[in-house]
Design an enzyme around this catalytic site. Structure first.
Site, PDB file in Angstrom:
ATOM      1  N   GLY A  18      -0.682  65.995  -7.180  1.00 55.23           N
ATOM      2  CA  GLY A  18      -1.612  67.111  -7.064  1.00 55.23           C
ATOM      3  C   GLY A  18      -1.749  67.855  -8.366  1.00 55.23           C
ATOM      4  O   GLY A  18      -0.973  67.663  -9.305  1.00 55.23           O
ATOM      5  N   GLY A  23       1.725  73.256  -5.916  1.00 57.60           N
ATOM      6  CA  GLY A  23       2.876  73.427  -5.041  1.00 57.60           C
ATOM      7  C   GLY A  23       3.651  72.182  -4.666  1.00 57.60           C
ATOM      8  O   GLY A  23       4.326  72.156  -3.639  1.00 57.60           O
ATOM      9  N   SER A  25       6.409  70.657  -6.137  1.00 53.59           N
ATOM     10  CA  SER A  25       7.863  70.820  -6.160  1.00 53.59           C
ATOM     11  C   SER A  25       8.339  71.794  -5.098  1.00 53.59           C
ATOM     12  O   SER A  25       9.389  71.606  -4.469  1.00 53.59           O
ATOM     13  CB  SER A  25       8.319  71.283  -7.552  1.00 53.59           C
ATOM     14  OG  SER A  25       8.033  70.303  -8.519  1.00 53.59           O
ATOM     15  N   GLY A  97       1.905  66.749 -12.273  1.00 57.23           N
ATOM     16  CA  GLY A  97       0.494  67.024 -12.090  1.00 57.23           C
ATOM     17  C   GLY A  97      -0.219  67.406 -13.363  1.00 57.23           C
ATOM     18  O   GLY A  97      -1.434  67.314 -13.463  1.00 57.23           O
ATOM     19  N   HIS A  98       0.525  67.855 -14.390  1.00 58.72           N
ATOM     20  CA  HIS A  98      -0.111  68.300 -15.629  1.00 58.72           C
ATOM     21  C   HIS A  98      -0.734  67.125 -16.362  1.00 58.72           C
ATOM     22  O   HIS A  98      -0.200  66.022 -16.355  1.00 58.72           O
ATOM     23  CB  HIS A  98       0.929  68.990 -16.522  1.00 58.72           C
ATOM     24  CG  HIS A  98       0.325  69.840 -17.595  1.00 58.72           C
ATOM     25  ND1 HIS A  98      -0.016  69.328 -18.813  1.00 58.72           N
ATOM     26  CD2 HIS A  98      -0.011  71.157 -17.614  1.00 58.72           C
ATOM     27  CE1 HIS A  98      -0.524  70.320 -19.564  1.00 58.72           C
ATOM     28  NE2 HIS A  98      -0.526  71.414 -18.860  1.00 58.72           N
ATOM     29  N   ASP A 152      -1.529  80.466   3.422  1.00 50.16           N
ATOM     30  CA  ASP A 152      -1.199  81.878   3.610  1.00 50.16           C
ATOM     31  C   ASP A 152      -2.085  82.764   2.740  1.00 50.16           C
ATOM     32  O   ASP A 152      -2.358  83.920   3.093  1.00 50.16           O
ATOM     33  CB  ASP A 152       0.278  82.135   3.311  1.00 50.16           C
ATOM     34  CG  ASP A 152       0.712  81.572   1.968  1.00 50.16           C
ATOM     35  OD1 ASP A 152       0.449  80.373   1.714  1.00 50.16           O
ATOM     36  OD2 ASP A 152       1.308  82.311   1.167  1.00 50.16           O
ATOM     37  N   ALA A 457     -19.183  43.885 -65.838  1.00 52.33           N
ATOM     38  CA  ALA A 457     -18.725  45.275 -65.935  1.00 52.33           C
ATOM     39  C   ALA A 457     -17.216  45.359 -66.129  1.00 52.33           C
ATOM     40  O   ALA A 457     -16.698  46.406 -66.532  1.00 52.33           O
ATOM     41  CB  ALA A 457     -19.130  46.046 -64.673  1.00 52.33           C
ATOM     42  N   SER A 460     -12.967  42.097 -62.485  1.00 48.65           N
ATOM     43  CA  SER A 460     -11.801  41.222 -62.341  1.00 48.65           C
ATOM     44  C   SER A 460     -10.752  41.510 -63.403  1.00 48.65           C
ATOM     45  O   SER A 460      -9.543  41.510 -63.128  1.00 48.65           O
ATOM     46  CB  SER A 460     -12.246  39.755 -62.431  1.00 48.65           C
ATOM     47  OG  SER A 460     -13.078  39.430 -61.346  1.00 48.65           O
ATOM     48  N   SER A 527     -21.108  42.483 -55.043  1.00 52.38           N
ATOM     49  CA  SER A 527     -21.646  43.109 -53.817  1.00 52.38           C
ATOM     50  C   SER A 527     -22.768  44.091 -54.159  1.00 52.38           C
ATOM     51  O   SER A 527     -22.598  45.302 -53.999  1.00 52.38           O
ATOM     52  CB  SER A 527     -20.540  43.801 -53.023  1.00 52.38           C
ATOM     53  OG  SER A 527     -19.667  44.548 -53.838  1.00 52.38           O
TER      54      SER A 527
END
Length: 625
Positions: A18, A23, A25, A97-98, A152, A457, A460, A527
């Site tokens: 739940g 409630g 526990s 439940g957390h 209640d 450039a 390598s 590339s």
């Protein structure tokens, strides 16, 4: 090994789930008290603990034994409590439940026969109520009791409680869950827990204890085909004993059993007993120790079954999934599939559909989000024996575990997966050695440093010079040079736009593999297209760095170390970058290295320094490990 351990006659596990603070526990504490299942003196301890904190009697203190739980007011781990109701033995599982403790809930609920879903009647269903209900459906718990707690707070008003119950029932109907019954109750006050509440004379249904007594016993699986997973093998003098819990069916002395995937058969020579009369048979729910003839040696995880009642045997499995890791799940990730007492190495071969939690519809996706529900296909390198997941049984209840033994997903197995016509049966696998562990061993992370620039450039030349400097610093480094790749891996490619793209893709794929082993990779590749370099970034992922090795065309052509510019201008080479093919200058490179002036050594020093700063672990990080 005592006979009490071996013969736990069909204790029935009940999981209680739940939303946090609804409630759970408190309910269990009250339930244990009202049914006389508390050790002598324990109530006095609870009263004293509650008094010191200025509280009424806090029944949850029975369960929340860890100090962190009392300080934070949440249940952290799944707690298992033997519980006697009349002459019947139960095991109560208090599942967290957390939200952050859902992993422990899956562990706790995995073998439950029934569930009590606790809902604050005043608050109604919350986010975690929905998620826990989905988990109950995923795990396959057929018998669900909904406890409308804290009535209640609604002053025991029948109409208010009925309205809250209807809202919850509508939610559960969306999830295809039909509760066995709804019980209005107050765990704190004891209403309808073990005795009928005088404040709700309008309620004619059973109390919680009466409802639990109606839960089917595990012994009801005794007539199903035998499944006995091997827990362990022990040696007693000259006798070898095979221990395990019968998940379903029955076993008798003289039965012939098949052992595991290797198919060896053996006869049950005895069912061992200590300090009691000899046994000749045992049924579902019992833990047993048997001896075999001939004296074969099963492995932990082997599944014992009868020759004519074999389970599914496949290396490719369809599975439902609840994903717990905080990072998304993607195809190709590898885990251990924990199934009863067995563990198998598996890879996510495909993500077939993902469920939207808000409207419960399925859609296609390339990943499963954290705390997401999905259907996936798992592939293993060896056959796995299992029975398809069936609600109300332990069949096919698997979990996925990472290399640190953390549960990252609940994974009920729903059947074998076929390879569709025309589908490539390719299942990439992740290494079980993590990137972090490799980095700790080497003192540095892996990474890909993609050096782009015009021909001539100096890519390598600078890469090789930097390689020497980095190696001297004990950095594991390698160079992928364009010409080297085209002499081997990419020898079948030309220089068309499509071939250039494929050349980049292959180089990036190899670089990623090397980087995932913890290496630093210097890729020296022209590339020329920005789109191709973006493709390389996507293939490599995290750890990609674009390095612009910058020399103007005049400088590159004056160098012309390979005579390529001269050949291009003479028409002997076509599609040459800088002559009759364009070069897209990087807009925002991670590092800009001008090479028109200055020595190779100076530029290599700058590159090596950048690389080392990018990958080397800080001393504090290494000390903490």
């Amino acid at each position: 090994m005592s006979n009490d351990i071996l013969r736990q006659d069909a204790a029935t596990p009940i999981v209680i789930v739940g939303h946090v603070d609804h409630g759970k526990s408190t309910l269990i504490g009250r339930l244990l008290h009202d049914t006389d299942n508390l050790p002598e003196g324990r109530v006095a301890q609870i009263i004293e603990s509650s008094r010191k904190r200025g509280l009424k009697v806090e029944w949850s203190f029975l369960l929340d034994s860890l100090q962190i739980e009392r300080d934070q007011g949440v249940t952290v781990d799944s707690t298992r409590i033997p519980f006697l109701l009349g002459n019947r033995q139960f095991v109560i599982v208090d599942a967290p439940g957390h939200r952050q403790f859902l992993r422990n809930m899956i562990t706790g609920a995995a073998d439950a026969e029934a569930a009590v879903l606790v809902i604050d009647a005043a608050e109604g269903a919350q986010e975690q109520t929905r998620r826990h209900a989905m988990l109950l459906r995923l795990i396959g718990i057929r018998h669900v009791v909904v406890l409308m707690n804290k009535v209640d707070l609604l002053e025991y008003d029948e109409h208010k409680i009925a309205a809250s119950e209807q809202a919850v029932a509508a939610l559960l109907k969306q999830l295809d869950i039909e509760p066995s019954l709804f019980i209005p109750a107050s765990a704190r006050e004891g209403d309808n827990i073990a005795s009928r509440s005088p404040r709700m004379d309008w309620y004619k249904g059973p109390t919680l204890t009466e409802a639990l007594a109606l839960v089917p016993s595990p012994a009801g699986r005794a007539d199903l085909p035998l499944r006995l997973p091997v827990q362990d093998v022990y040696r007693f003098d000259s006798k070898r004993v095979v221990a395990g819990r019968i998940e379903r069916g029955r076993v008798s002395v003289g039965d012939t059993l098949v052992i595991g995937t290797h198919g060896t058969t053996a006869r049950v020579a005895s069912i061992e007993s200590w300090h009691t009369a000899p046994q000749i048979s045992a049924v579902a729910g019992q833990s047993v120790a048997i001896t075999l003839e001939p004296d074969v040696i099963p492995d932990r995880g082997d599944l014992l079954h009868r020759p004519d009642e074999a389970p599914i045997r496949t290396a490719r499995i369809r599975s439902r999934l609840f994903w717990l890791r905080q990072e998304p799940l993607r195809v190709g990730e590898s885990f251990r599939l924990r199934l009863a007492t067995a563990e198998h190495q598996v890879t996510v071969a495909s993500i077939d559909s993902v469920v939207r939690l808000d409207d419960l519809t399925e859609h296609a996706s390339d990943h499963v989000p954290p705390e997401g529900f999905a259907e996936i296909t798992l592939a293993a390198s060896e056959s796995i024996l299992f029975d398809a997941f069936t609600p109300g049984t332990t069949d096919g209840r698997g979990v996925l575990v990472d290399r640190h033994q953390r549960i990252v997903g609940g994974a009920p197995l729903i059947g074998p997966a076929e390879i569709a016509s025309g589908t490539k049966a390719i299942h990439p696998t992740d290494s079980t050695v993590s990137l972090w562990d490799r980095a700790q061993a080497r003192g540095h992370r892996g990474g890909v440093f993609w050096m782009t620039g015009l021909p001539g450039a100096g890519k390598s030349t600078i890469a090789r010079a930097a390689e020497s400097r980095l190696f001297a610093q004990k950095i594991d480094v390698s160079v992928l040079d364009g010409d080297t790749l085209r002499a081997g891996l990419c020898a079948d490619l030309g220089f068309s736009e499509a071939d250039r793209t494929e050349n980049v893709r292959r180089a990036a794929a190899v670089a990623r593999i090397l980087a995932e082993t913890g290496q630093v990779v210097l890729v020296a590749l022209i590339s020329p297209r920005a789109a191709d370099r973006e493709l390389a970034r996507q293939v490599v992922g995290e750890g990609f760095h674009e390095i612009f090795v910058d020399a103007d065309q005049a400088t590159c052509e004056a160098r012309d170390p390979k005579g390529l510019y001269q050949a291009a201008r003479a028409g002997r080479i076509t599609g040459f970058t800088g002559i009759d093919a364009p070069y897209d200058v990087p807009a925002t490179p991670d590092l800009h290295l001008p090479t028109g002036a200055g020595s190779v050594g100076d530029v290599a020093d700058r590159l090596a320094g950048y690389v080392a700063d990018s990958v080397t672990l800080a001393e504090a990080t290494r000390r903490r490990s």
